[in-house]
Design a protein around this motif. Structure first.
Motif, mmCIF file in Angstrom:
data_model
loop_
_atom_site.group_PDB
_atom_site.id
_atom_site.type_symbol
_atom_site.label_atom_id
_atom_site.label_comp_id
_atom_site.label_asym_id
_atom_site.label_seq_id
_atom_site.Cartn_x
_atom_site.Cartn_y
_atom_site.Cartn_z
ATOM 1 N N GLN A 29 0.812 -1.215 0.000
ATOM 2 C CA GLN A 29 0.000 0.000 0.000
ATOM 3 C C GLN A 29 0.851 1.274 0.000
ATOM 4 O O GLN A 29 0.406 2.336 -0.448
ATOM 5 C CB GLN A 29 -0.887 -0.019 1.263
ATOM 6 C CG GLN A 29 -1.855 1.134 1.382
ATOM 7 C CD GLN A 29 -2.082 1.555 2.842
ATOM 8 O OE1 GLN A 29 -1.174 1.466 3.661
ATOM 9 N NE2 GLN A 29 -3.279 1.998 3.147
ATOM 10 N N MET A 86 -11.210 7.816 -3.975
ATOM 11 C CA MET A 86 -11.195 9.191 -3.450
ATOM 12 C C MET A 86 -12.421 9.951 -3.920
ATOM 13 O O MET A 86 -13.048 10.669 -3.144
ATOM 14 C CB MET A 86 -9.959 9.939 -3.950
ATOM 15 C CG MET A 86 -8.746 9.619 -3.169
ATOM 16 S SD MET A 86 -7.569 10.965 -3.222
ATOM 17 C CE MET A 86 -7.763 11.767 -1.682
ATOM 18 N N VAL A 126 -19.136 7.746 9.183
ATOM 19 C CA VAL A 126 -18.661 6.360 9.067
ATOM 20 C C VAL A 126 -18.928 5.654 10.396
ATOM 21 O O VAL A 126 -18.363 6.009 11.415
ATOM 22 C CB VAL A 126 -17.160 6.312 8.697
ATOM 23 C CG1 VAL A 126 -16.665 4.876 8.620
ATOM 24 C CG2 VAL A 126 -16.919 7.035 7.377
ATOM 25 N N MET A 184 -8.913 17.733 3.952
ATOM 26 C CA MET A 184 -9.897 18.319 3.038
ATOM 27 C C MET A 184 -11.283 18.332 3.685
ATOM 28 O O MET A 184 -12.012 19.330 3.627
ATOM 29 C CB MET A 184 -9.903 17.479 1.751
ATOM 30 C CG MET A 184 -10.869 17.954 0.711
ATOM 31 S SD MET A 184 -10.402 19.598 0.140
ATOM 32 C CE MET A 184 -11.895 20.048 -0.711
HETATM 33 C C1 HEM Z 1 -16.053 14.010 7.050
HETATM 34 C C2 HEM Z 1 -15.720 13.335 5.957
HETATM 35 C C3 HEM Z 1 -14.965 12.032 6.005
HETATM 36 C C4 HEM Z 1 -14.957 11.057 6.963
HETATM 37 C C5 HEM Z 1 -15.692 11.048 8.301
HETATM 38 C C6 HEM Z 1 -14.095 9.994 6.494
HETATM 39 C C7 HEM Z 1 -13.808 8.841 7.200
HETATM 40 C C8 HEM Z 1 -12.932 7.864 6.787
HETATM 41 C C9 HEM Z 1 -12.596 6.682 7.558
HETATM 42 C C10 HEM Z 1 -13.176 6.324 8.923
HETATM 43 C C11 HEM Z 1 -11.693 5.984 6.846
HETATM 44 C C12 HEM Z 1 -10.956 4.724 7.293
HETATM 45 C C13 HEM Z 1 -11.667 3.454 6.887
HETATM 46 C C14 HEM Z 1 -10.904 2.238 7.354
HETATM 47 O O1 HEM Z 1 -10.067 2.270 8.248
HETATM 48 O O2 HEM Z 1 -11.212 1.173 6.822
HETATM 49 C C15 HEM Z 1 -11.472 6.693 5.596
HETATM 50 C C16 HEM Z 1 -10.637 6.255 4.595
HETATM 51 C C17 HEM Z 1 -10.443 6.957 3.415
HETATM 52 N N1 HEM Z 1 -10.925 8.201 3.101
HETATM 53 FE FE1 HEM Z 1 -12.183 9.326 4.225
HETATM 54 N N2 HEM Z 1 -13.602 10.345 5.262
HETATM 55 C C18 HEM Z 1 -14.088 11.594 4.928
HETATM 56 C C19 HEM Z 1 -13.825 12.305 3.791
HETATM 57 C C20 HEM Z 1 -12.950 11.933 2.827
HETATM 58 C C21 HEM Z 1 -12.583 12.736 1.686
HETATM 59 C C22 HEM Z 1 -13.104 14.157 1.408
HETATM 60 C C23 HEM Z 1 -11.712 12.003 0.935
HETATM 61 C C24 HEM Z 1 -11.038 12.362 -0.349
HETATM 62 C C25 HEM Z 1 -10.589 13.578 -0.609
HETATM 63 C C26 HEM Z 1 -11.522 10.730 1.613
HETATM 64 C C27 HEM Z 1 -10.721 9.705 1.163
HETATM 65 C C28 HEM Z 1 -10.472 8.535 1.850
HETATM 66 C C29 HEM Z 1 -9.639 7.461 1.328
HETATM 67 C C30 HEM Z 1 -8.940 7.418 -0.031
HETATM 68 C C31 HEM Z 1 -9.617 6.463 2.317
HETATM 69 C C32 HEM Z 1 -8.889 5.129 2.256
HETATM 70 C C33 HEM Z 1 -7.520 5.277 2.898
HETATM 71 C C34 HEM Z 1 -6.761 3.972 3.035
HETATM 72 O O3 HEM Z 1 -7.374 2.908 3.114
HETATM 73 O O4 HEM Z 1 -5.519 4.031 3.053
HETATM 74 N N3 HEM Z 1 -12.279 10.733 2.756
HETATM 75 N N4 HEM Z 1 -12.238 7.842 5.602
#
Ligand code: HEM
Length: 400
Positions: free
Chosen positions: A89, A231, A281, A349
């Motif tokens: 990763q 994303m 989430v 962001m």
């Molecule tokens: C308030 C808004 C958001 C919340 C609460 C949130 C929450 C989360 C959480 C809890 C995870 C982890 C999931 C895991 O451990 O399996 C995650 C992963 C991710 N989020 Fe967010 N997210 C938000 C907004 C965004 C935005 C705006 C983007 C893109 C610009 C984004 C892109 C990603 C990506 C690409 C991952 C995967 C990362 C990885 O597995 O390495 N998220 N998000």
């Protein structure tokens, strides 16, 4: 030591109407009574204590995201930053992280403030606004397309594709959602592929990524495209949900905006607290890569472990008065954005978009007020509204 029971924890159904309306009392019961609970319907362990959730998210050696580590096949099209575990990763994650930090987020945030200001001006003459459709969705789409540097697809078409994908995340509970989800994912892949084949001056985050992966091995190039897809879709749907949850909380806690007007320096911590308090989430899943004990429960290799971050974020062992909003809560090591190697790539962001909304509400003096029933969407993974009718007006001052 406890082992896997044959029945589910009494009464816990994430799709039950009462749970959808307010999951926190049930999550509190689960955390107090069976903090590591086998759920027969979901075929997974539900983890609800903060310390246990943190441990699972941190320990990617023991708790796998990538099912291939347990010998389970994964279609190539699913292999993105979200599915790959370290060390595979690392390259793609740092590429996107570096690209994110290279963006002019101040300018993007200013554009979003301006957009929100214009929308609020249009709403001023209306008694009711459907805030998901008319505010959260367009702002989330503009934010994510602006960040990636792509032309946003028409909102109606896109919202349908995104909703179908989001619903299909619960295909484990309802297999009929699988096929529509597959079709919607194919439409999304088509859209994303077009961003990688167009010529011309690349812009935004994807421009940065494209410039640095020209000539990459096909396998790496595929991880990059799939991560762009995650994303765009993941960022849009969580942002939409988070904006809706935030507006709903503000509407039901009318003391928050006046308090922030008194202390505007608190907007950043307040926005974080709002995600802890009612984030989009609810949980995320891993697979035990080895036999392991969580609390006093034996989890076997290959079993699914669902980290209920919504429960962890209200754990009284970690958060003082967890059911209250504390706008200056510090520290606030909540798990609303995950933790560890899969922690949210878009946190910075997301915080800026939510802050842009709060800043603009403060500037315009608009106070969100409930204006009708606000049903939650029937999904276990994403806490969001199907509809959110609000009045979005600045109170008129009495004339002397
Ligand atoms: C308030 C808004 C958001 C919340 C609460 C949130 C929450 C989360 C959480 C809890 C995870 C982890 C999931 C895991 O451990 O399996 C995650 C992963 C991710 N989020 Fe967010 N997210 C938000 C907004 C965004 C935005 C705006 C983007 C893109 C610009 C984004 C892109 C990603 C990506 C690409 C991952 C995967 C990362 C990885 O597995 O390495 N998220 N998000």
């Amino acid at each position: 030591m406890a082992t896997r029971p044959m029945t589910s924890p009494a009464g816990y159904d994430p799709l039950d109407e009462a749970t959808l309306a307010d999951p926190y009392p049930q999550l509190a019961d689960l955390r107090a009574q069976t903090p590591v609970a086998w759920h027969e319907g979901m075929e997974c362990w539900l983890i609800t204590r903060y310390e246990d959730c943190m441990r699972v998210l941190r320990d990617h050696e023991t708790f796998a995201r990538d099912p291939r580590r347990l010998g389970i096949q994964v279609p190539d099209a699913h292999l993105s930053v979200q599915v790959l575990d370290p060390p595979q990763q690392a390259g793609v994650r740092s590429l996107f992280m570096t690209a994110l930090h290279a963006q002019d987020l101040d300018a993007l945030q200013d554009r979003l403030r301006q957009m929100i200001r214009e929308l609020l001006a249009q709403f001023a003459a209306r008694p009711v606004v459907e805030a998901m459709r008319e505010l959260a969705q367009p702002v989330a789409l503009a934010a994510i397309a602006g960040l990636l540097g792509v032309t946003p697809p028409p909102l109606d078409e896109w919202a349908e594709i995104s909703d179908t994908i989001m619903r299909s995340m619960d295909a484990g509970l309802n297999p009929e959602l699988t096929e529509p989800g597959r079709r919607a994912r194919a439409q999304l892949s088509h859209l994303v592929a077009s961003w990688f084949t167009t010529t011309g001056q690349p812009a935004g985050l994807l421009g940065h990524v494209r410039a640095r992966t020209a000539g990459a091995r096909p396998e790496q190039a595929a991880y990059v495209r799939h991560t762009a897809r995650v994303m765009f879709q993941g960022g849009y749907s969580t942002l939409t949900a988070a904006l809706g949850n935030l507006l709903h909380t503000l509407a039901h806690h009318p003391e928050i905006l006046p308090a922030l007007r008194e202390r505007p320096g608190l907007v950043h911590t307040a926005v974080d607290e709002l995600v802890r308090f009612d984030g989009p989430v609810q949980g995320t899943t891993r697979l035990a890569a080895t036999d392991i004990t969580i609390g006093d429960t034996a989890v076997r290799r290959g079993e699914k472990v669902t980290v209920l971050v919504a429960a962890a974020n209200r754990d009284p062992q970690t958060f003082v008065t967890p059911d209250r909003l504390v706008l200056d809560r510090t520290p606030n090591r909540h798990l609303g954005y995950g933790w560890g190697t899969h922690a949210c790539l878009g946190t910075v962001m997301a915080q800026r978009v939510l802050a842009a909304l709060v800043d603009t509400l403060l500037d315009t003096q608009v106070l969100p007020r409930p204006a009708g029933p606000a049903p939650r969407r029937r999904t276990a993974t994403m806490r969001t509204f199907a509809r959110l009718p609000l009045s979005l007006k600045a109170p008129t001052l009495p004339t002397l």
